[in-house]
Design a protein around this motif. Structure first.
Motif, PDB file in Angstrom:
ATOM      1  N   ASP A  24       3.838  -3.920   2.901  1.00 34.63           N
ATOM      2  CA  ASP A  24       4.730  -3.170   3.784  1.00 34.63           C
ATOM      3  C   ASP A  24       6.163  -3.671   3.570  1.00 34.63           C
ATOM      4  O   ASP A  24       6.412  -4.882   3.623  1.00 34.63           O
ATOM      5  CB  ASP A  24       4.329  -3.366   5.245  1.00 34.63           C
ATOM      6  CG  ASP A  24       5.188  -2.555   6.193  1.00 34.63           C
ATOM      7  OD1 ASP A  24       4.904  -1.363   6.376  1.00 34.63           O
ATOM      8  OD2 ASP A  24       6.168  -3.123   6.726  1.00 34.63           O
ATOM      9  N   PRO A  25       7.122  -2.784   3.325  1.00 33.56           N
ATOM     10  CA  PRO A  25       8.482  -3.236   2.985  1.00 33.56           C
ATOM     11  C   PRO A  25       9.237  -3.851   4.149  1.00 33.56           C
ATOM     12  O   PRO A  25      10.181  -4.626   3.933  1.00 33.56           O
ATOM     13  CB  PRO A  25       9.172  -1.954   2.502  1.00 33.56           C
ATOM     14  CG  PRO A  25       8.397  -0.845   3.141  1.00 33.56           C
ATOM     15  CD  PRO A  25       6.984  -1.319   3.221  1.00 33.56           C
ATOM     16  N   GLU A  26       8.845  -3.546   5.393  1.00 32.55           N
ATOM     17  CA  GLU A  26       9.572  -4.076   6.547  1.00 32.55           C
ATOM     18  C   GLU A  26       8.900  -5.314   7.128  1.00 32.55           C
ATOM     19  O   GLU A  26       9.566  -6.318   7.434  1.00 32.55           O
ATOM     20  CB  GLU A  26       9.686  -2.996   7.631  1.00 32.55           C
ATOM     21  CG  GLU A  26      10.459  -3.471   8.861  1.00 32.55           C
ATOM     22  CD  GLU A  26      10.606  -2.384   9.910  1.00 32.55           C
ATOM     23  OE1 GLU A  26      11.162  -2.690  10.991  1.00 32.55           O
ATOM     24  OE2 GLU A  26      10.172  -1.237   9.661  1.00 32.55           O
ATOM     25  N   HIS A  27       7.587  -5.261   7.292  1.00 31.54           N
ATOM     26  CA  HIS A  27       6.889  -6.346   7.967  1.00 31.54           C
ATOM     27  C   HIS A  27       6.146  -7.278   7.003  1.00 31.54           C
ATOM     28  O   HIS A  27       5.702  -8.347   7.413  1.00 31.54           O
ATOM     29  CB  HIS A  27       5.897  -5.771   8.980  1.00 31.54           C
ATOM     30  CG  HIS A  27       6.527  -4.855   9.978  1.00 31.54           C
ATOM     31  ND1 HIS A  27       7.401  -5.298  10.932  1.00 31.54           N
ATOM     32  CD2 HIS A  27       6.435  -3.503  10.143  1.00 31.54           C
ATOM     33  CE1 HIS A  27       7.809  -4.275  11.666  1.00 31.54           C
ATOM     34  NE2 HIS A  27       7.245  -3.179  11.201  1.00 31.54           N
ATOM     35  N   LEU A  87      -0.231 -12.151  -9.804  1.00 26.35           N
ATOM     36  CA  LEU A  87      -0.652 -12.170  -8.400  1.00 26.35           C
ATOM     37  C   LEU A  87       0.205 -11.239  -7.567  1.00 26.35           C
ATOM     38  O   LEU A  87      -0.317 -10.465  -6.749  1.00 26.35           O
ATOM     39  CB  LEU A  87      -0.564 -13.602  -7.861  1.00 26.35           C
ATOM     40  CG  LEU A  87      -0.835 -13.779  -6.364  1.00 26.35           C
ATOM     41  CD1 LEU A  87      -2.214 -13.258  -5.983  1.00 26.35           C
ATOM     42  CD2 LEU A  87      -0.680 -15.249  -5.969  1.00 26.35           C
ATOM     43  N   LYS A  88       1.520 -11.274  -7.759  1.00 23.67           N
ATOM     44  CA  LYS A  88       2.415 -10.374  -7.008  1.00 23.67           C
ATOM     45  C   LYS A  88       2.080  -8.918  -7.295  1.00 23.67           C
ATOM     46  O   LYS A  88       2.044  -8.072  -6.376  1.00 23.67           O
ATOM     47  CB  LYS A  88       3.865 -10.659  -7.388  1.00 23.67           C
ATOM     48  CG  LYS A  88       4.908  -9.681  -6.788  1.00 23.67           C
ATOM     49  CD  LYS A  88       4.944  -9.750  -5.277  1.00 23.67           C
ATOM     50  CE  LYS A  88       6.189  -9.086  -4.691  1.00 23.67           C
ATOM     51  NZ  LYS A  88       6.271  -7.642  -4.920  1.00 23.67           N
ATOM     52  N   ALA A  89       1.791  -8.589  -8.557  1.00 24.38           N
ATOM     53  CA  ALA A  89       1.451  -7.211  -8.907  1.00 24.38           C
ATOM     54  C   ALA A  89       0.164  -6.778  -8.210  1.00 24.38           C
ATOM     55  O   ALA A  89       0.055  -5.638  -7.728  1.00 24.38           O
ATOM     56  CB  ALA A  89       1.309  -7.077 -10.423  1.00 24.38           C
ATOM     57  N   PHE A  90      -0.819  -7.675  -8.130  1.00 20.28           N
ATOM     58  CA  PHE A  90      -2.073  -7.329  -7.441  1.00 20.28           C
ATOM     59  C   PHE A  90      -1.833  -7.161  -5.947  1.00 20.28           C
ATOM     60  O   PHE A  90      -2.343  -6.211  -5.330  1.00 20.28           O
ATOM     61  CB  PHE A  90      -3.134  -8.406  -7.688  1.00 20.28           C
ATOM     62  CG  PHE A  90      -4.410  -8.147  -6.933  1.00 20.28           C
ATOM     63  CD1 PHE A  90      -5.278  -7.137  -7.340  1.00 20.28           C
ATOM     64  CD2 PHE A  90      -4.736  -8.897  -5.812  1.00 20.28           C
ATOM     65  CE1 PHE A  90      -6.449  -6.881  -6.628  1.00 20.28           C
ATOM     66  CE2 PHE A  90      -5.902  -8.646  -5.094  1.00 20.28           C
ATOM     67  CZ  PHE A  90      -6.762  -7.631  -5.520  1.00 20.28           C
ATOM     68  N   LEU A  91      -1.063  -8.048  -5.340  1.00 20.08           N
ATOM     69  CA  LEU A  91      -0.772  -7.925  -3.910  1.00 20.08           C
ATOM     70  C   LEU A  91      -0.111  -6.590  -3.597  1.00 20.08           C
ATOM     71  O   LEU A  91      -0.353  -5.999  -2.538  1.00 20.08           O
ATOM     72  CB  LEU A  91       0.136  -9.074  -3.460  1.00 20.08           C
ATOM     73  CG  LEU A  91      -0.468 -10.477  -3.455  1.00 20.08           C
ATOM     74  CD1 LEU A  91       0.610 -11.509  -3.119  1.00 20.08           C
ATOM     75  CD2 LEU A  91      -1.622 -10.578  -2.470  1.00 20.08           C
ATOM     76  N   ASP A  92       0.710  -6.093  -4.511  1.00 17.47           N
ATOM     77  CA  ASP A  92       1.401  -4.823  -4.292  1.00 17.47           C
ATOM     78  C   ASP A  92       0.451  -3.633  -4.290  1.00 17.47           C
ATOM     79  O   ASP A  92       0.838  -2.541  -3.852  1.00 17.47           O
ATOM     80  CB  ASP A  92       2.476  -4.615  -5.367  1.00 17.47           C
ATOM     81  CG  ASP A  92       3.686  -5.515  -5.156  1.00 17.47           C
ATOM     82  OD1 ASP A  92       3.845  -6.058  -4.045  1.00 17.47           O
ATOM     83  OD2 ASP A  92       4.475  -5.681  -6.109  1.00 17.47           O
ATOM     84  N   THR A  93      -0.781  -3.807  -4.785  1.00 16.94           N
ATOM     85  CA  THR A  93      -1.761  -2.707  -4.797  1.00 16.94           C
ATOM     86  C   THR A  93      -2.579  -2.659  -3.516  1.00 16.94           C
ATOM     87  O   THR A  93      -3.344  -1.701  -3.312  1.00 16.94           O
ATOM     88  CB  THR A  93      -2.731  -2.857  -5.985  1.00 16.94           C
ATOM     89  OG1 THR A  93      -3.615  -3.973  -5.768  1.00 16.94           O
ATOM     90  CG2 THR A  93      -1.993  -3.020  -7.297  1.00 16.94           C
ATOM     91  N   LEU A  94      -2.466  -3.646  -2.650  1.00 11.11           N
ATOM     92  CA  LEU A  94      -3.308  -3.733  -1.458  1.00 11.11           C
ATOM     93  C   LEU A  94      -2.743  -2.871  -0.325  1.00 11.11           C
ATOM     94  O   LEU A  94      -1.569  -2.478  -0.345  1.00 11.11           O
ATOM     95  CB  LEU A  94      -3.425  -5.190  -1.012  1.00 11.11           C
ATOM     96  CG  LEU A  94      -4.044  -6.142  -2.045  1.00 11.11           C
ATOM     97  CD1 LEU A  94      -4.124  -7.556  -1.485  1.00 11.11           C
ATOM     98  CD2 LEU A  94      -5.419  -5.664  -2.480  1.00 11.11           C
ATOM     99  N   PRO A  95      -3.553  -2.573   0.685  1.00 11.52           N
ATOM    100  CA  PRO A  95      -3.076  -1.735   1.794  1.00 11.52           C
ATOM    101  C   PRO A  95      -1.931  -2.395   2.553  1.00 11.52           C
ATOM    102  O   PRO A  95      -1.918  -3.613   2.756  1.00 11.52           O
ATOM    103  CB  PRO A  95      -4.313  -1.600   2.696  1.00 11.52           C
ATOM    104  CG  PRO A  95      -5.483  -1.901   1.815  1.00 11.52           C
ATOM    105  CD  PRO A  95      -4.987  -2.910   0.828  1.00 11.52           C
ATOM    106  N   ALA A  96      -0.976  -1.581   2.951  1.00 11.50           N
ATOM    107  CA  ALA A  96       0.158  -2.071   3.742  1.00 11.50           C
ATOM    108  C   ALA A  96      -0.223  -2.165   5.209  1.00 11.50           C
ATOM    109  O   ALA A  96      -1.067  -1.412   5.709  1.00 11.50           O
ATOM    110  CB  ALA A  96       1.366  -1.159   3.567  1.00 11.50           C
ATOM    111  N   SER A  97       0.388  -3.090   5.905  1.00 12.99           N
ATOM    112  CA  SER A  97       0.163  -3.258   7.338  1.00 12.99           C
ATOM    113  C   SER A  97       1.506  -3.429   8.033  1.00 12.99           C
ATOM    114  O   SER A  97       2.397  -4.117   7.528  1.00 12.99           O
ATOM    115  CB  SER A  97      -0.704  -4.491   7.609  1.00 12.99           C
ATOM    116  OG  SER A  97      -0.714  -4.808   8.998  1.00 12.99           O
ATOM    117  N   THR A  98       1.642  -2.814   9.199  1.00  7.63           N
ATOM    118  CA  THR A  98       2.873  -2.931   9.979  1.00  7.63           C
ATOM    119  C   THR A  98       2.759  -4.005  11.057  1.00  7.63           C
ATOM    120  O   THR A  98       3.602  -4.091  11.950  1.00  7.63           O
ATOM    121  CB  THR A  98       3.235  -1.586  10.633  1.00  7.63           C
ATOM    122  OG1 THR A  98       2.142  -1.178  11.482  1.00  7.63           O
ATOM    123  CG2 THR A  98       3.493  -0.522   9.588  1.00  7.63           C
TER     124      THR A  98
END
Length: 307
Positions: A91-94, A139-150
């Motif tokens: 999530d880009p904000e949280h 690792l960062k690239a894999f984390l970016d594929t996971l569901p976002a949460s607010t």
């Protein structure tokens, strides 16, 4: 003592404090220092499970696929106060969706936030800094594929002076650049891989090595166990001594990481249950590498026992 002398001494003290704060200011890694690397998502997932990211950053009690939603909120009750694991989702904000590769590598290796503040070492960057930059990029690239949460996670609840992040610069100056014991000089590729996994992504020493009063690892008692940093009881000695796991074969260790069963058919418990579940998801070769390295570690008596 004259008033002028008092003012001079006070001024010198202020200059000394200012100089120390400057020398221990948060460090950053610039984009130019990040190697050109095409992210490998499969390896990123491998680092994700080896690094135990879900154990702290998934919601408390998360199971199954919910462990991939890194909403944060797990609480660590330590002698320094209550730490809360942040939202690590894209999530880009949280979360960390707005972080660059340089931001991520800086956080993981120097413990500095994108805003330029110190992170507390409850986030085990003192171990993650031993990781290869390519593995961190993956690792960062894999984390970016996971569901976002607010999800919004509350701040830590710490008493003074631990609540003042400025003190962390001094902690880093004392401990951050200390290196763990090396692998044996005659180590083969399997043992070297195990050493890397244990000292880097696996961050095993964060719990299995005792600490001093300021929270730094006591490297003279490497992997010899110690008080549980997050609760009651003792963390076991995992060196190949009589009070550790000296009676375990490399196969026993690898099987324990895969299944959760000890050679005596006891089962894993406590916080190690999450660690074992994570390691059951990495390739068998990595579990075997960890086991091979542990058999080469210098045997140490447990902190509460005589060997």
């Amino acid at each position: 003592m004259t008033r002028r002398t008092v003012f001079r001494l006070f001024g010198l003290a202020l200059l000394l404090v200012a100089g120390l704060i400057y020398l221990t200011r948060p460090e950053r890694i610039g984009p130019d220092a990040i190697p050109t690397h095409t992210a490998d998502l499969a390896n990123g997932e491998r680092m994700f499970w080896a690094g135990g990211c879900a154990s702290c950053h998934a919601a408390p009690g998360a199971k199954g696929d919910d462990k991939l939603v890194l909403a944060g909120g797990v609480e660590l009750d330590t002698p320094f106060g209550l730490f809360r694991a942040p939202n690590l989702s894209p999530d880009p904000e949280h979360g960390i969706g707005g972080w660059s590769e340089a931001d991520f590598v800086t956080a993981m290796t120097l413990g500095t936030s994108p805003q330029g503040t110190h992170y507390y070492p409850a986030f085990p960057y003192a171990s993650y800094r031993n990781m290869r930059l390519e593995d961190l990029i993956d690792l960062k690239a894999f984390l970016d594929t996971l569901p976002a949460s607010t999800n919004v996670v509350a701040d830590h609840d710490l008493a003074f002076p631990f609540s003042w992040r400025g003190t962390l610069g001094f902690w880093k100056a004392l401990y951050l650049k200390r290196v763990p014991p090396p692998a044996p000089q005659d180590a083969d590729e399997t043992v070297l891989r195990g050493h890397y996994l244990l000292t880097g992504p696996g961050h095993c020493a964060e719990c299995h090595t005792p600490r001093d009063l300021l929270g730094g690892q006591d490297l003279d008692h490497w992997l010899a166990g110690g008080p549980n940093p997050d609760g009651e009881g003792m963390i076991p000695n995992i060196t190949p001594s009589r009070s550790g796991i000296g009676s375990w074969s490399a196969g026993d260790i690898a099987y324990y990481l895969e299944s959760g069963f000890t050679p005596d058919f006891d089962s894993v418990g406590g916080s190690m249950a999450d660690v074992q579940e994570n390691w059951s998801r990495v390739p068998a070769a990595d579990r075997e590498a960890i086991a091979a390295y542990l058999k080469t570690v210098t045997p140490m008596p447990a902190q509460d026992q005589q060997d």
